[in-house]
Motif scaffolding. Structure first.
Motif, PDB file in Angstrom:
ATOM      1  N   VAL A 217       0.828  -1.222   0.000  1.00  0.00           N
ATOM      2  CA  VAL A 217       0.000   0.000   0.000  1.00  0.00           C
ATOM      3  C   VAL A 217       0.858   1.267   0.000  1.00  0.00           C
ATOM      4  O   VAL A 217       0.334   2.369   0.099  1.00  0.00           O
ATOM      5  N   GLU A 218       2.158   1.112  -0.127  1.00  0.00           N
ATOM      6  CA  GLU A 218       3.058   2.266  -0.002  1.00  0.00           C
ATOM      7  C   GLU A 218       2.790   3.328  -1.069  1.00  0.00           C
ATOM      8  O   GLU A 218       2.738   4.530  -0.756  1.00  0.00           O
ATOM      9  N   ASP A 219       2.612   2.916  -2.307  1.00  0.00           N
ATOM     10  CA  ASP A 219       2.370   3.904  -3.362  1.00  0.00           C
ATOM     11  C   ASP A 219       1.084   4.677  -3.111  1.00  0.00           C
ATOM     12  O   ASP A 219       1.038   5.913  -3.273  1.00  0.00           O
ATOM     13  N   GLN A 220       0.043   3.974  -2.706  1.00  0.00           N
ATOM     14  CA  GLN A 220      -1.228   4.626  -2.376  1.00  0.00           C
ATOM     15  C   GLN A 220      -1.052   5.625  -1.238  1.00  0.00           C
ATOM     16  O   GLN A 220      -1.573   6.750  -1.277  1.00  0.00           O
ATOM     17  N   LEU A 221      -0.319   5.207  -0.226  1.00  0.00           N
ATOM     18  CA  LEU A 221      -0.136   6.068   0.936  1.00  0.00           C
ATOM     19  C   LEU A 221       0.709   7.288   0.604  1.00  0.00           C
ATOM     20  O   LEU A 221       0.426   8.388   1.083  1.00  0.00           O
ATOM     21  N   ARG A 222       1.739   7.111  -0.187  1.00  0.00           N
ATOM     22  CA  ARG A 222       2.570   8.266  -0.563  1.00  0.00           C
ATOM     23  C   ARG A 222       1.736   9.309  -1.316  1.00  0.00           C
ATOM     24  O   ARG A 222       1.905  10.515  -1.120  1.00  0.00           O
ATOM     25  N   LYS A 223       0.841   8.843  -2.158  1.00  0.00           N
ATOM     26  CA  LYS A 223      -0.010   9.753  -2.923  1.00  0.00           C
ATOM     27  C   LYS A 223      -1.021  10.442  -2.010  1.00  0.00           C
ATOM     28  O   LYS A 223      -1.234  11.656  -2.088  1.00  0.00           O
ATOM     29  N   ALA A 224      -1.657   9.674  -1.126  1.00  0.00           N
ATOM     30  CA  ALA A 224      -2.711  10.230  -0.262  1.00  0.00           C
ATOM     31  C   ALA A 224      -2.142  11.089   0.858  1.00  0.00           C
ATOM     32  O   ALA A 224      -2.733  12.115   1.233  1.00  0.00           O
ATOM     33  N   PHE A 225      -0.993  10.697   1.386  1.00  0.00           N
ATOM     34  CA  PHE A 225      -0.407  11.374   2.545  1.00  0.00           C
ATOM     35  C   PHE A 225       0.358  12.629   2.134  1.00  0.00           C
ATOM     36  O   PHE A 225       0.342  13.642   2.845  1.00  0.00           O
TER      37      PHE A 225
END
Length: 247
Positions: A217-225
């Motif tokens: 989920v790292e890519d998703q989190l980097r984008k959202a965070f």
């Protein structure tokens, strides 16, 4: 008591949140003495170090020798490897017994018997911890799906007590009403991801699958965070004193 944290004690010390100063101010105003405190399940010693600022002596225990090796050192803190349920402390020794983010790992009956033996008649027992953090809505949604789905089955059974905000743990003491506390941070994304990687369920997943579930989920989190964002930890805080029959 389980030891889920010896293997990554450096990360634990670096990434885990601390408790707000308001908690220690509250303790200063409500304690009856400041001679000796016991920080049980001390981990990296963050609570022990704060208590050492206003206690003459702090005893800090953990079952993890690796955690204690990484712990904050101060001249009036004595670290020892001991289980919470059976210590070498004297009867009625402590003005304060405090347990942060650890009581759910203990045998409740045996630990509370030790508390009743070691606590001074006018002392305080404090159980505290922090629940699942909150951030911006998109991050919250990703984390909830990660928490319940990807690593959901890898949480130890005892995690439920944190999810239930320590409301369902036994607490055989006279409860004292306390205010609510929140610890707010502005973390960068790498610190945030580092914190997620200290979760015990993440470590269990890694051991079983040989891969890091946070990477899923790292890519998703980097984008959202984004590069930086706010994180809020609700603090769980239970305080009690001995029942008259136990004094």
């Amino acid at each position: 008591m389980k030891d889920n944290f010896s293997g990554h004690s450096k990360d634990y010390a670096q990434y885990r949140p601390k408790y707000p100063p308001e908690i220690y101010n509250w303790l200063k105003q409500n304690l009856n003495g400041f001679e000796t405190a016991w920080d049980c399940g001390t981990g990296n010693g963050q609570v022990a170090a704060e208590l050492a600022e206003f206690f003459e002596r702090v005893e800090a225990t953990d079952i993890s020798s690796n955690q204690i090796k990484q712990a904050i050192k101060k001249s009036n803190i004595n670290y020892s490897v001991q289980p919470a349920e059976q210590t070498n402390f004297k009867n009625h020794q402590f003005d304060l017994i405090i347990c942060a983010q650890a009581v759910h790992w203990f045998n409740f009956d045996k630990f509370y018997s030790e508390v009743k033996r070691c606590l001074k008649p006018d002392g305080l027992i404090v159980i505290m911890g922090y629940g699942l953090f909150r951030s911006v809505s998109e991050v919250n949604q990703i984390i909830q799906e990660f928490y319940d789905g990807i690593i959901g089955s890898y949480w130890d059974e005892e995690r439920k007590y944190l999810d239930e905000e320590y409301k369902t743990i036994p607490f055989p003491f006279q409860s004292i009403k306390t205010p609510g506390f929140v610890r707010a941070y502005e973390w960068d994304i790498d610190h945030f991801l580092g914190y997620l990687r200290t979760w015990s369920a993440v470590k269990h997943y890694e051991r079983q699958h040989g891969e890091d579930p946070v990477a899923l989920v790292e890519d998703q989190l980097r984008k959202a965070f984004g590069d930086k964002n706010e994180i809020n930890f609700p603090i769980l805080f239970k305080v009690g004193k001995l029942e008259e029959a136990d004094q």
